[in-house]
Design a protein around this motif. Sequence first.
Motif, PDB file in Angstrom:
ATOM      1  N   VAL A  34      -0.414 -12.920   0.808  1.00 19.21           N
ATOM      2  CA  VAL A  34      -1.834 -13.168   0.583  1.00 19.21           C
ATOM      3  C   VAL A  34      -2.206 -14.514   1.189  1.00 19.21           C
ATOM      4  O   VAL A  34      -3.238 -14.668   1.854  1.00 19.21           O
ATOM      5  CB  VAL A  34      -2.171 -13.142  -0.926  1.00 19.21           C
ATOM      6  CG1 VAL A  34      -3.581 -13.681  -1.165  1.00 19.21           C
ATOM      7  CG2 VAL A  34      -2.058 -11.720  -1.475  1.00 19.21           C
TER       8      VAL A  34
ATOM      9  N   LEU B 185      -3.322 -12.671   4.594  1.00 20.07           N
ATOM     10  CA  LEU B 185      -4.655 -12.179   4.240  1.00 20.07           C
ATOM     11  C   LEU B 185      -5.718 -13.273   4.304  1.00 20.07           C
ATOM     12  O   LEU B 185      -6.779 -13.070   4.919  1.00 20.07           O
ATOM     13  CB  LEU B 185      -4.621 -11.560   2.841  1.00 20.07           C
ATOM     14  CG  LEU B 185      -5.970 -11.007   2.333  1.00 20.07           C
ATOM     15  CD1 LEU B 185      -6.507  -9.946   3.277  1.00 20.07           C
ATOM     16  CD2 LEU B 185      -5.826 -10.456   0.920  1.00 20.07           C
TER      17      LEU B 185
ATOM     18  N   TYR C  49      -6.406 -14.354   7.801  1.00 19.96           N
ATOM     19  CA  TYR C  49      -7.054 -13.227   8.490  1.00 19.96           C
ATOM     20  C   TYR C  49      -8.558 -13.228   8.226  1.00 19.96           C
ATOM     21  O   TYR C  49      -9.372 -13.125   9.155  1.00 19.96           O
ATOM     22  CB  TYR C  49      -6.437 -11.916   8.005  1.00 19.96           C
ATOM     23  CG  TYR C  49      -7.015 -10.672   8.621  1.00 19.96           C
ATOM     24  CD1 TYR C  49      -6.534 -10.189   9.830  1.00 19.96           C
ATOM     25  CD2 TYR C  49      -8.043  -9.963   7.994  1.00 19.96           C
ATOM     26  CE1 TYR C  49      -7.059  -9.037  10.406  1.00 19.96           C
ATOM     27  CE2 TYR C  49      -8.566  -8.819   8.559  1.00 19.96           C
ATOM     28  CZ  TYR C  49      -8.076  -8.358   9.763  1.00 19.96           C
ATOM     29  OH  TYR C  49      -8.605  -7.228  10.328  1.00 19.96           O
TER      30      TYR C  49
ATOM     31  N   ARG D  89      -3.448  -7.725  10.767  1.00 20.81           N
ATOM     32  CA  ARG D  89      -3.859  -6.511  10.051  1.00 20.81           C
ATOM     33  C   ARG D  89      -2.717  -5.512   9.972  1.00 20.81           C
ATOM     34  O   ARG D  89      -2.381  -5.010   8.895  1.00 20.81           O
ATOM     35  CB  ARG D  89      -5.053  -5.875  10.770  1.00 20.81           C
ATOM     36  CG  ARG D  89      -5.531  -4.563  10.171  1.00 20.81           C
ATOM     37  CD  ARG D  89      -6.330  -3.755  11.182  1.00 20.81           C
ATOM     38  NE  ARG D  89      -5.505  -3.332  12.307  1.00 20.81           N
ATOM     39  CZ  ARG D  89      -5.988  -2.800  13.428  1.00 20.81           C
ATOM     40  NH1 ARG D  89      -7.303  -2.669  13.580  1.00 20.81           N
ATOM     41  NH2 ARG D  89      -5.173  -2.428  14.403  1.00 20.81           N
TER      42      ARG D  89
ATOM     43  N   MET E  91       0.132  -6.697   7.717  1.00 13.54           N
ATOM     44  CA  MET E  91      -0.179  -6.539   6.295  1.00 13.54           C
ATOM     45  C   MET E  91      -0.029  -5.082   5.857  1.00 13.54           C
ATOM     46  O   MET E  91       0.480  -4.797   4.769  1.00 13.54           O
ATOM     47  CB  MET E  91      -1.596  -7.042   6.005  1.00 13.54           C
ATOM     48  CG  MET E  91      -1.739  -8.550   6.043  1.00 13.54           C
ATOM     49  SD  MET E  91      -3.363  -9.143   5.485  1.00 13.54           S
ATOM     50  CE  MET E  91      -4.405  -8.619   6.862  1.00 13.54           C
TER      51      MET E  91
END
Length: 355
Positions: free
Chosen positions: A93, A97, A100, A154, A157
């Motif tokens: 995370v 994330l 991102y 992306r 993940m």
Amino acid sequence: MNNLTSQTITVIRFPMIVCVVLLHTFIIDRPVNGQIFVPSGRYPIFDIFQQLYQNELANVAVPMFFFISGYLFFYGIKNFHISIFIDKLKRRVHSLLIPYVLWNIIFLLFVCLVGLLFPNLLTYKKTIFQMDLEEILYTFWEPSQGLLPLWFLRDLMIINLFTPIIYYILRHKYSRWILIFFVICYLTPSEFHYYPGIGFRTSFPFIFGAWFSINKKDFIVEFRKSKWYFASITIVLLIINLIIWYNDTVFPTLERLLTLSLIIVSPLIISLGLSKKKIKVNPFLSETSFFIFVFHMFIIHIPLKLWGYIFPINGFTAILALISIPFIVSYTCMFVYIVLKKILPNITNILVGNR
């Protein structure tokens, strides 16, 4: 971890990031203010160099990062419990994330600013004022209108969500045969190759790297057992793919086989340089790699537009531009990172995922 393998992973990040920048260094058929400096076919020597240097060699960069990610995700895990899986996702995370989302927002605002100040510089990019809410939200999934390199984060993940399945498949006693099956799938032309996260361009290199750590094998040690074989195969594939390209033919299986061989040979070359003291470990280069990865798209269009006005246009200067621009952009990003690290250290750490 074997010290040589650890050093190889540290060192290889920077040259692979430069290769990523190289992949976005478009010289052939690139229009600049309606003028194309280097049309395809005008400078045959440059065309051949560009095909070999950029399209064949540099293309290993992103698969190499997936390979390393797969290897490191499972490294040191004796038994993949749900608690370990959740802990891994929590870390990502922060490392995947949050960067991102933030970098996509920053880039959308950057494009908006460019659109307001220098609208002629925008080609296919839209500003947020030209998109509806659905289009804006879609940039956080499909980044062609956002920050394009973010597709790597992306896909990484997404495949991280499937790591429990990957682990239990690859720890099977027949895992070597399962890996061979995935190799065949990777080499076989298929539209599934490009599915976000689960397509074979993403999943196979990750699985390939994961196989070594799950089965407690050091990939440098394993690769070195047949280093001359892999090196010979790579040279042959480079020549064959160049001949195929020269004859205007496409053979995706051979292109992917070359990528697979380069995933093996690239760390072998780095490890050889380290063991012979020809290459030194510079942790700072590795540290800046992620920032270069996300930031280079903000500035790369500047030298791409200017070089043709600074130098006379010919095959030699086109080769010089293709070689120098990725390094100029990478070291410029590095300078920006150093400045940001000094004046905004906490924010910079968040932007690079606390790496």
